[in-house]
Motif scaffolding. Structure first.
Motif, PDB file in Angstrom:
ATOM      1  N   ASP A  48      21.620  10.363  16.372  1.00  6.49           N
ATOM      2  CA  ASP A  48      20.162  10.534  16.362  1.00  6.49           C
ATOM      3  C   ASP A  48      19.628   9.049  16.680  1.00  6.49           C
ATOM      4  O   ASP A  48      18.542   8.728  17.203  1.00  6.49           O
ATOM      5  CB  ASP A  48      19.420  11.274  15.437  1.00  6.49           C
ATOM      6  N   SER A  49      20.198   7.930  15.901  1.00  4.28           N
ATOM      7  CA  SER A  49      19.568   6.625  16.002  1.00  4.28           C
ATOM      8  C   SER A  49      20.206   5.976  17.193  1.00  4.28           C
ATOM      9  O   SER A  49      19.845   4.968  17.636  1.00  4.28           O
ATOM     10  CB  SER A  49      20.451   5.993  14.620  1.00  4.28           C
ATOM     11  N   GLY A  50      21.006   6.674  18.207  1.00  4.42           N
ATOM     12  CA  GLY A  50      21.817   6.062  19.384  1.00  4.42           C
ATOM     13  C   GLY A  50      23.017   5.396  19.175  1.00  4.42           C
ATOM     14  O   GLY A  50      23.664   4.999  20.194  1.00  4.42           O
ATOM     15  N   ARG A  51      23.527   5.546  18.421  1.00  2.00           N
ATOM     16  CA  ARG A  51      24.800   4.910  18.130  1.00  2.00           C
ATOM     17  C   ARG A  51      25.875   5.829  18.362  1.00  2.00           C
ATOM     18  O   ARG A  51      26.047   6.910  17.762  1.00  2.00           O
ATOM     19  CB  ARG A  51      25.035   4.577  16.333  1.00  2.00           C
ATOM     20  N   ALA A  52      26.592   5.325  19.178  1.00  2.00           N
ATOM     21  CA  ALA A  52      28.008   6.240  19.619  1.00  2.00           C
ATOM     22  C   ALA A  52      29.309   6.092  18.811  1.00  2.00           C
ATOM     23  O   ALA A  52      29.419   5.212  17.868  1.00  2.00           O
ATOM     24  CB  ALA A  52      28.289   5.839  20.992  1.00  2.00           C
ATOM     25  N   PHE A  53      29.952   7.287  18.629  1.00  2.00           N
ATOM     26  CA  PHE A  53      31.347   7.335  17.973  1.00  2.00           C
ATOM     27  C   PHE A  53      32.203   8.417  18.773  1.00  2.00           C
ATOM     28  O   PHE A  53      31.662   9.339  19.613  1.00  2.00           O
ATOM     29  CB  PHE A  53      31.167   7.854  16.577  1.00  2.00           C
ATOM     30  N   LEU A  54      33.345   8.551  18.405  1.00  2.00           N
ATOM     31  CA  LEU A  54      34.417   9.303  19.032  1.00  2.00           C
ATOM     32  C   LEU A  54      34.796  10.332  17.928  1.00  2.00           C
ATOM     33  O   LEU A  54      34.993   9.989  16.951  1.00  2.00           O
ATOM     34  CB  LEU A  54      35.673   8.514  19.470  1.00  2.00           C
ATOM     35  N   ILE A  55      34.886  11.589  18.487  1.00  2.00           N
ATOM     36  CA  ILE A  55      35.668  12.781  17.733  1.00  2.00           C
ATOM     37  C   ILE A  55      36.971  12.998  18.407  1.00  2.00           C
ATOM     38  O   ILE A  55      36.940  13.370  19.778  1.00  2.00           O
ATOM     39  CB  ILE A  55      34.547  13.774  17.485  1.00  2.00           C
ATOM     40  N   ASP A  56      38.187  13.168  17.729  1.00  2.00           N
ATOM     41  CA  ASP A  56      39.389  13.681  18.341  1.00  2.00           C
ATOM     42  C   ASP A  56      39.954  14.442  17.304  1.00  2.00           C
ATOM     43  O   ASP A  56      40.811  13.915  16.653  1.00  2.00           O
ATOM     44  CB  ASP A  56      40.096  12.396  18.822  1.00  2.00           C
ATOM     45  N   LEU A  57      39.776  15.822  17.348  1.00  2.00           N
ATOM     46  CA  LEU A  57      40.330  16.535  16.336  1.00  2.00           C
ATOM     47  C   LEU A  57      41.445  17.231  17.012  1.00  2.00           C
ATOM     48  O   LEU A  57      41.836  17.587  18.328  1.00  2.00           O
ATOM     49  CB  LEU A  57      39.219  17.912  16.206  1.00  2.00           C
ATOM     50  N   PRO A  58      42.489  17.635  16.284  1.00  2.00           N
ATOM     51  CA  PRO A  58      43.800  18.258  16.580  1.00  2.00           C
ATOM     52  C   PRO A  58      43.444  19.681  17.397  1.00  2.00           C
ATOM     53  O   PRO A  58      44.111  20.078  18.480  1.00  2.00           O
ATOM     54  CB  PRO A  58      44.803  18.595  15.220  1.00  2.00           C
ATOM     55  N   LYS A  59      42.559  20.549  17.010  1.00  2.00           N
ATOM     56  CA  LYS A  59      42.093  21.480  17.680  1.00  2.00           C
ATOM     57  C   LYS A  59      40.670  21.831  17.698  1.00  2.00           C
ATOM     58  O   LYS A  59      39.962  21.252  16.868  1.00  2.00           O
ATOM     59  CB  LYS A  59      42.943  22.692  17.175  1.00  2.00           C
ATOM     60  N   ALA A  60      40.000  22.466  18.580  1.00  2.00           N
ATOM     61  CA  ALA A  60      38.800  22.901  18.798  1.00  2.00           C
ATOM     62  C   ALA A  60      38.180  23.543  17.508  1.00  2.00           C
ATOM     63  O   ALA A  60      38.869  24.365  16.821  1.00  2.00           O
ATOM     64  CB  ALA A  60      38.427  23.622  20.051  1.00  2.00           C
ATOM     65  N   ARG A  61      36.974  23.219  17.110  1.00  2.00           N
ATOM     66  CA  ARG A  61      36.229  23.692  15.869  1.00  2.00           C
ATOM     67  C   ARG A  61      34.892  23.707  16.141  1.00  2.00           C
ATOM     68  O   ARG A  61      34.186  22.706  16.704  1.00  2.00           O
ATOM     69  CB  ARG A  61      36.795  23.300  14.683  1.00  2.00           C
ATOM     70  N   ALA A  62      33.902  24.333  15.275  1.00  2.00           N
ATOM     71  CA  ALA A  62      32.691  24.296  15.403  1.00  2.00           C
ATOM     72  C   ALA A  62      32.151  23.497  14.291  1.00  2.00           C
ATOM     73  O   ALA A  62      32.682  23.806  13.073  1.00  2.00           O
ATOM     74  CB  ALA A  62      32.210  25.852  15.156  1.00  2.00           C
ATOM     75  N   LEU A  63      31.332  22.669  14.566  1.00  2.00           N
ATOM     76  CA  LEU A  63      30.867  21.823  13.328  1.00  2.00           C
ATOM     77  C   LEU A  63      29.702  22.535  12.799  1.00  2.00           C
ATOM     78  O   LEU A  63      28.796  23.390  13.587  1.00  2.00           O
ATOM     79  CB  LEU A  63      30.141  20.494  13.625  1.00  2.00           C
ATOM     80  N   ALA A  64      29.299  22.724  11.448  1.00  2.00           N
ATOM     81  CA  ALA A  64      28.193  23.498  10.687  1.00  2.00           C
ATOM     82  C   ALA A  64      27.096  22.398  10.432  1.00  2.00           C
ATOM     83  O   ALA A  64      27.507  21.375   9.588  1.00  2.00           O
ATOM     84  CB  ALA A  64      29.028  24.287   9.497  1.00  2.00           C
ATOM     85  N   GLU A  65      26.213  22.918  10.459  1.00  2.00           N
ATOM     86  CA  GLU A  65      24.882  22.301   9.573  1.00  2.00           C
ATOM     87  C   GLU A  65      25.159  22.060   8.250  1.00  2.00           C
ATOM     88  O   GLU A  65      26.001  22.772   7.514  1.00  2.00           O
ATOM     89  CB  GLU A  65      23.596  23.532   9.553  1.00  2.00           C
ATOM     90  N   GLY A  66      24.965  20.901   7.725  1.00  2.00           N
ATOM     91  CA  GLY A  66      25.429  20.522   6.259  1.00  2.00           C
ATOM     92  C   GLY A  66      26.753  19.791   6.348  1.00  2.00           C
ATOM     93  O   GLY A  66      27.068  19.140   5.342  1.00  2.00           O
TER      94      GLY A  66
END
Length: 177
Positions: A48-66
């Motif tokens: 939300d601040s505009g800062r970028a990052f990468l995510i690279d997980l072994p398999k797809a998943r849903a991120l949950a609130e919290g």
């Protein structure tokens, strides 16, 4: 004759990457994503601040609130569910939930209402079944699925999440009553 040397290109700072997914963590930043965007495997995300990052997980998943994403630079980023257009459904909830589930539609089940993503066809069907249907904007975090976690999918199934074979020619009714 001397040649002027042009300065070396500025070194770009490395984009941090996710090293862990944690819960109940203090955090320095947030990322607000709708239901679809919270389903991740490998992509570039922006806080939300505009800062970028990468995510690279072994398999797809849903991120949950919290949940929170711990980055390689030590920063922790809290996951927030973004408000999106939903249908708020009230009425004979067990019957209505059965019809929604029969269509393999993600749904949040609460004591006095059901929430599902905006869908004019489902809204019409639910009204026909006697439901009170209200269009709202709210974060969407549906039930996890038959085995208590993950994301539910209709018969198209999501890519890279289907690890068994079966024939979809089996008969089952998608009742339109």
């Amino acid at each position: 004759m001397t040649h002027a040397h042009s300065p070396e290109p500025a070194q770009q700072a490395a984009i941090p990457s996710v090293t862990d997914i944690v819960v109940d963590a203090s955090f320095e930043d947030t990322i607000t994503l709708d239901y679809e965007a919270r389903f991740v495997r490998r992509k570039r995300l922006v806080c939300d601040s505009g800062r970028a990052f990468l995510i690279d997980l072994p398999k797809a998943r849903a991120l949950a609130e919290g949940e929170a994403l711990r980055l390689s630079d030590g920063t922790t980023v809290a996951v927030r569910a973004a408000p999106e257009p939903l249908l708020e459904v009230r009425g004979a909830l067990p019957r209505l939930a059965w019809h929604i589930g029969n269509r393999h539609t993600p749904c949040r089940i609460e004591a006095d209402r059901l929430l599902l993503r905006e869908d004019p066809v489902l809204a019409k069907m639910l009204k026909h079944l006697g439901a009170e249907v209200t269009h709202i904007e709210a974060p969407f975090s549906p039930e996890g699925g038959a085995y208590g976690h993950g994301r539910t999918f209709g018969h198209s199934h999501a890519p890279d999440t289907h690890d068994h074979d079966h024939d979809h020619s089996h008969a089952h009714d998608h009742d339109q009553s």
